[in-house]
Scaffold this active site. Sequence first.
Site, PDB file in Angstrom:
ATOM      1  N   THR A 105       0.819  -1.207   0.000  1.00 40.23           N
ATOM      2  CA  THR A 105       0.000   0.000   0.000  1.00 40.23           C
ATOM      3  C   THR A 105       0.859   1.265   0.000  1.00 40.23           C
ATOM      4  OG1 THR A 105      -1.447   1.281   1.468  1.00 40.23           O
ATOM      5  CG2 THR A 105      -0.107  -0.373   2.521  1.00 40.23           C
ATOM      6  N   ASP A 106       0.264   2.358  -0.471  1.00 42.87           N
ATOM      7  CA  ASP A 106       0.963   3.656  -0.401  1.00 42.87           C
ATOM      8  C   ASP A 106       1.018   4.182   1.037  1.00 42.87           C
ATOM      9  OD1 ASP A 106      -1.727   4.347  -0.064  1.00 42.87           O
ATOM     10  OD2 ASP A 106      -1.752   5.893  -1.628  1.00 42.87           O
ATOM     11  N   TYR A 110      -1.903  -0.654  10.948  1.00 44.45           N
ATOM     12  CA  TYR A 110      -2.030  -1.299   9.628  1.00 44.45           C
ATOM     13  C   TYR A 110      -0.816  -0.990   8.766  1.00 44.45           C
ATOM     14  CZ  TYR A 110      -3.326  -1.714   4.693  1.00 44.45           C
ATOM     15  OH  TYR A 110      -3.314  -1.999   3.347  1.00 44.45           O
ATOM     16  N   LYS A 162       2.213  -3.416   7.322  1.00 47.62           N
ATOM     17  CA  LYS A 162       2.497  -3.586   5.892  1.00 47.62           C
ATOM     18  C   LYS A 162       3.948  -3.183   5.596  1.00 47.62           C
ATOM     19  CE  LYS A 162       0.163  -4.694   2.940  1.00 47.62           C
ATOM     20  NZ  LYS A 162      -0.209  -6.036   2.375  1.00 47.62           N
TER      21      LYS A 162
HETATM   22  P1  NAD Z   1      -9.567  -7.415   2.176  1.00 45.20           P
HETATM   23  O1  NAD Z   1      -9.568  -7.144   3.638  1.00 45.20           O
HETATM   24  O2  NAD Z   1     -10.787  -7.107   1.393  1.00 45.20           O
HETATM   25  O3  NAD Z   1      -9.234  -8.948   1.906  1.00 45.20           O
HETATM   26  C1  NAD Z   1      -8.214  -9.623   2.578  1.00 45.20           C
HETATM   27  C2  NAD Z   1      -8.371 -11.119   2.322  1.00 45.20           C
HETATM   28  O4  NAD Z   1      -7.299 -11.783   3.018  1.00 45.20           O
HETATM   29  C3  NAD Z   1      -9.694 -11.698   2.867  1.00 45.20           C
HETATM   30  O5  NAD Z   1     -10.263 -12.564   1.913  1.00 45.20           O
HETATM   31  C4  NAD Z   1      -9.248 -12.464   4.103  1.00 45.20           C
HETATM   32  O6  NAD Z   1     -10.085 -13.592   4.380  1.00 45.20           O
HETATM   33  C5  NAD Z   1      -7.840 -12.877   3.719  1.00 45.20           C
HETATM   34  N1  NAD Z   1      -6.994 -13.120   4.902  1.00 45.20           N
HETATM   35  C6  NAD Z   1      -6.854 -12.323   5.986  1.00 45.20           C
HETATM   36  N2  NAD Z   1      -6.003 -12.886   6.863  1.00 45.20           N
HETATM   37  C7  NAD Z   1      -5.582 -14.052   6.309  1.00 45.20           C
HETATM   38  C8  NAD Z   1      -4.704 -15.074   6.725  1.00 45.20           C
HETATM   39  N3  NAD Z   1      -4.064 -15.025   7.906  1.00 45.20           N
HETATM   40  N4  NAD Z   1      -4.488 -16.120   5.891  1.00 45.20           N
HETATM   41  C9  NAD Z   1      -5.125 -16.194   4.695  1.00 45.20           C
HETATM   42  N5  NAD Z   1      -5.996 -15.268   4.275  1.00 45.20           N
HETATM   43  C10 NAD Z   1      -6.219 -14.205   5.066  1.00 45.20           C
HETATM   44  O7  NAD Z   1      -8.296  -6.636   1.615  1.00 45.20           O
HETATM   45  P2  NAD Z   1      -8.096  -5.943   0.194  1.00 45.20           P
HETATM   46  O8  NAD Z   1      -8.631  -4.565   0.255  1.00 45.20           O
HETATM   47  O9  NAD Z   1      -8.568  -6.861  -0.868  1.00 45.20           O
HETATM   48  O10 NAD Z   1      -6.506  -5.831   0.148  1.00 45.20           O
HETATM   49  C11 NAD Z   1      -5.731  -6.878  -0.424  1.00 45.20           C
HETATM   50  C12 NAD Z   1      -4.263  -6.498  -0.326  1.00 45.20           C
HETATM   51  O11 NAD Z   1      -4.027  -5.291  -1.027  1.00 45.20           O
HETATM   52  C13 NAD Z   1      -3.779  -6.263   1.112  1.00 45.20           C
HETATM   53  O12 NAD Z   1      -2.487  -6.779   1.233  1.00 45.20           O
HETATM   54  C14 NAD Z   1      -3.773  -4.752   1.245  1.00 45.20           C
HETATM   55  O13 NAD Z   1      -2.804  -4.330   2.187  1.00 45.20           O
HETATM   56  C15 NAD Z   1      -3.397  -4.337  -0.171  1.00 45.20           C
HETATM   57  N6  NAD Z   1      -3.892  -3.014  -0.593  1.00 45.20           N
HETATM   58  C16 NAD Z   1      -5.221  -2.685  -0.447  1.00 45.20           C
HETATM   59  C17 NAD Z   1      -5.661  -1.435  -0.902  1.00 45.20           C
HETATM   60  C18 NAD Z   1      -7.121  -1.050  -0.811  1.00 45.20           C
HETATM   61  O14 NAD Z   1      -7.458   0.097  -1.144  1.00 45.20           O
HETATM   62  N7  NAD Z   1      -8.026  -1.938  -0.417  1.00 45.20           N
HETATM   63  C19 NAD Z   1      -4.762  -0.541  -1.481  1.00 45.20           C
HETATM   64  C20 NAD Z   1      -3.414  -0.915  -1.607  1.00 45.20           C
HETATM   65  C21 NAD Z   1      -3.003  -2.165  -1.168  1.00 45.20           C
END
Ligand code: NAD
Length: 354
Positions: free
Chosen positions: A135-136, A161, A165
């Site tokens: 993430t940013d 969080y 990360k």
């Molecule tokens: P989300 O919370 O919607 O989904 C996370 C998924 O990970 C869920 O399906 C959950 O069941 C699974 N999970 C959680 N803990 C786990 C574990 N211990 N073992 C296996 N599975 C597990 O998150 P998202 O928004 O889809 O984000 C996905 C990734 O992208 C993350 O790494 C997040 O840091 C990164 N990210 C998100 C955003 C955003 O805007 N949502 C932006 C940049 C980066």
Amino acid sequence: MSHILVTGGAGFIGGNFVLNWLANPSADGIVNVDKLTYAGNRKILDAVEHDLRHVFSQTDICDRTSLDCLFAQYKPRAVVHLAAESHVDRSIHGPGEFIQTNIVGTFTLLEAARAYWVTLDGEAKAAFRFLHVSTDEVFGSLGPTDPQTSETAPYAPNSPYSASKAASDHLVRAYFHTYGLPVLTTNCSNNYGPYHFPEKLIPLMIANALSGKPLPVYGDGQNVRDWLYVDDHCSALREVLARGRLGETYNVGGWNEKTNLEVVYALCDLLDQLRPKAAGSYRDQIAFVKDRPGHDRRYAIDARKLERELGWKPAETFETGLLKTVQWYLDNQTWVLDATSRQFGNQVVNQYAA
Ligand code: NAD
Ligand code: TYD
């Protein structure tokens, strides 16, 4: 059949990534590893339920034994690591799970990937990739006139969080430099689009607007985020996986800096057009509430490296992406009800209410 191993593929971005990947008929299969926390929902995967290229495994990324079995059984050519605890508000009220999944889980996955990778020979070893999705927010908060964050900016995470990360990004970097594991890292701005769990700003505002609830804007609503449509993030991940330079990090962003209030106004205006209320505007439901502790003022990402090196640019503007998103939520209210009725703790959304 050749496979990639995707973690977090029942979450918002992971689920969209799986659908996006398998939409290509000649794509490799996916081993989808997800613990199914409150944020994971297999209904995201309904469209690929009968696709033989998709294998789902309900597994915690902290479970080394199960990971080893999955690597041994499917021999993936790559890992795309999306599993995480992802909601800043939850990290403030319960950081433990963030440390466990985002740091210990990433470490465990790296160890399992390394143990598997060292057994590969020649071409398979050279072709293997570990793509870490970050993430940013790891770069911390910018002032109003600061330039957008480039890949060389120092890390300055401010929430549990983003700190968790950041730690995972550092571990991934260390596995490249110490062990030569062929890693890639992406740092992306705020995503939005279908299947976004309704505790995050955009889906929460749509759900609350439609059910006549207040639209809780934290603080003065002037915090700035850069917004990227989730399919654009998926296309960036595909590019980086296919052609990214090993050990490099790539910023992914939408060039859409908006204040939260601008986003909420835009959502209200779209809903006013698409699903008008009997009287008044959805804007009437906006309620300013107590600010999030340590709330980062501005994130803004410079994604020119990805464009320069790999030719990636977002396909959607904020206007086209937001219209698609609002329309999707209007057409899929049963999905929202299902996701929220299962595990969603309202206390998280409402606890900053004045
Ligand atoms: P989300 O919370 O919607 O989904 C996370 C998924 O990970 C869920 O399906 C959950 O069941 C699974 N999970 C959680 N803990 C786990 C574990 N211990 N073992 C296996 N599975 C597990 O998150 P998202 O928004 O889809 O984000 C996905 C990734 O992208 C993350 O790494 C997040 O840091 C990164 N990210 C998100 C955003 C955003 O805007 N949502 C932006 C940049 C980066
Ligand atoms: P969020 O979607 O939680 O993503 P992040 O904190 O990872 O950027 O929040 C986006 C912005 O919206 C953030 O500045 C906090 C703000 N926000 C509100 O004003 N009200 C809300 O109910 C939520 C969930 C977020």
